[in-house]
Scaffold this active site. Structure first.
Site, PDB file in Angstrom:
ATOM      1  N   GLY A 178       0.822  -1.213   0.000  1.00 54.58           N
ATOM      2  CA  GLY A 178       0.000   0.000   0.000  1.00 54.58           C
ATOM      3  C   GLY A 178       0.848   1.250   0.000  1.00 54.58           C
ATOM      4  N   ALA A 179       2.006   1.183  -0.665  1.00 50.08           N
ATOM      5  CA  ALA A 179       2.985   2.271  -0.595  1.00 50.08           C
ATOM      6  C   ALA A 179       2.727   3.399  -1.583  1.00 50.08           C
ATOM      7  CB  ALA A 179       4.385   1.706  -0.821  1.00 50.08           C
ATOM      8  N   SER A 180       1.651   3.309  -2.345  1.00 49.03           N
ATOM      9  CA  SER A 180       1.401   4.335  -3.361  1.00 49.03           C
ATOM     10  C   SER A 180       0.725   5.591  -2.813  1.00 49.03           C
ATOM     11  CB  SER A 180       0.562   3.750  -4.505  1.00 49.03           C
ATOM     12  OG  SER A 180      -0.640   3.203  -4.014  1.00 49.03           O
TER      13      SER A 180
ATOM     14  N   SER B 287      -6.277  -0.173  13.166  1.00 46.57           N
ATOM     15  CA  SER B 287      -7.036   1.062  13.390  1.00 46.57           C
ATOM     16  C   SER B 287      -7.639   1.013  14.789  1.00 46.57           C
ATOM     17  CB  SER B 287      -8.157   1.178  12.354  1.00 46.57           C
ATOM     18  OG  SER B 287      -9.031   2.247  12.659  1.00 46.57           O
TER      19      SER B 287
ATOM     20  N   TYR C 179     -15.773  -1.810   8.092  1.00 45.26           N
ATOM     21  CA  TYR C 179     -14.359  -1.465   8.232  1.00 45.26           C
ATOM     22  C   TYR C 179     -13.846  -1.881   9.613  1.00 45.26           C
ATOM     23  CZ  TYR C 179     -10.125   1.392   8.575  1.00 45.26           C
ATOM     24  OH  TYR C 179      -8.834   1.819   8.743  1.00 45.26           O
TER      25      TYR C 179
ATOM     26  N   ALA D 240     -14.955  -4.163  11.663  1.00 44.81           N
ATOM     27  CA  ALA D 240     -14.876  -5.614  11.793  1.00 44.81           C
ATOM     28  C   ALA D 240     -13.626  -6.150  11.098  1.00 44.81           C
ATOM     29  CB  ALA D 240     -16.128  -6.265  11.199  1.00 44.81           C
ATOM     30  N   SER D 241     -13.299  -5.592   9.940  1.00 42.60           N
ATOM     31  CA  SER D 241     -12.106  -6.057   9.218  1.00 42.60           C
ATOM     32  C   SER D 241     -10.836  -5.738  10.000  1.00 42.60           C
ATOM     33  CB  SER D 241     -12.046  -5.424   7.823  1.00 42.60           C
ATOM     34  OG  SER D 241     -11.723  -4.048   7.868  1.00 42.60           O
TER      35      SER D 241
END
Length: 249
Positions: free
Chosen positions: A17-19, A141, A155, A157-158
């Protein structure tokens, strides 16, 4: 001779997720601390922007791959030799009342926020691509873990599941001296938070609940990740580092 336990000199770190957002800030920060950084993401142009902003190092590498697919994970694995650090940062947000949270929406968020990064970690460990005493950092998070808000069920829950698997990984990977921790940010000014139904007034009202009266910056979270990647946290595993401007006080 200088002493810096936070240095990443001699370490190779993979950042997913480095973008953009926290992933981008983390990759740049790692490069400044001396690491050889492998950056991956789905957007080739934005990934190149991250790469261009990193402090130059012959060991840097960029791999554009979609980790939601087994082909993308295989492509990434085939390009890696050994890692000293792994930052699982790719993620997607969604703000939606539970009554509208259909199964397909759960599947979409969990695929990106949970299943893809966990499969990548599983494969890296199974193939012994994580060096002894490597450090893995989950970007979780406070949502669903420390803070429960209406409309945040999918979100949250994930991220709850993600934070839970972090602890199981820490327990099992300890036999190889591999540490696994997470950071749990509050709201951070990234494109992720603007993808839902919240208005500017909603954000302003929410921000007032933060004792420091502001949302975080990606660099605020990146600094916490640097600590967990470094030898300064060598006796820390299975823990969640909350960085939330005092929101959960």
């Amino acid at each position: 001779m200088s002493y810096n336990p936070f240095s990443l000199e001699g370490k190779t770190v993979l950042v997913t997720g480095a973008s953009s957002g926290i992933g981008k800030a983390t990759a740049i920060a790692c490069s400044k601390m001396g690491a050889s950084v492998i950056v991956t993401g789905r957007n080739k142009e934005r990934l190149q922007q991250t790469f261009d902003e990193m402090l130059p190092n012959d060991g840097h590498e960029q791999i554009c791959a979609d980790l939601v697919t087994m082909e993308g994970i295989a492509e990434l694995l085939n390009s890696i030799e050994k890692l000293d650090g792994l930052v699982l940062c790719a993620g997607k947000g969604l703000t939606l009342p539970l009554q509208f949270a259909s199964r397909d929406k759960f599947n979409d968020i969990f695929e990106i926020n949970f299943f893809a990064p966990v499969e990548l970690l599983r494969q890296l460990y199974k193939k012994k691509l994580l060096n002894k005493e490597a450090s893995v950092v989950f970007v979780s998070s406070i949502g669903g873990v420390r803070r429960t808000l209406p409309g945040n069920s999918i979100y949250g829950a994930s991220k709850s599941a993600f934070n839970s698997i972090m602890k199981y990984s820490a327990r099992e990977f300890a036999q190889r001296q591999i540490r696994v921790n997470s950071v749990c940010p509050g709201m951070v000014e990234t494109p992720l938070i603007h993808g839902g139904t919240l208005t500017s007034e909603d954000f302003k009202k929410d921000m007032e609940q933060y004792p420091l009266k502001r949302y975080g910056k990606p660099s605020d979270i990146a600094n916490g990740i640097l600590y967990l990647l470094s030898d300064a946290s060598s006796w820390m595993t299975g823990q969640s580092l909350v960085i939330d401007g005092g929101c959960t006080l």
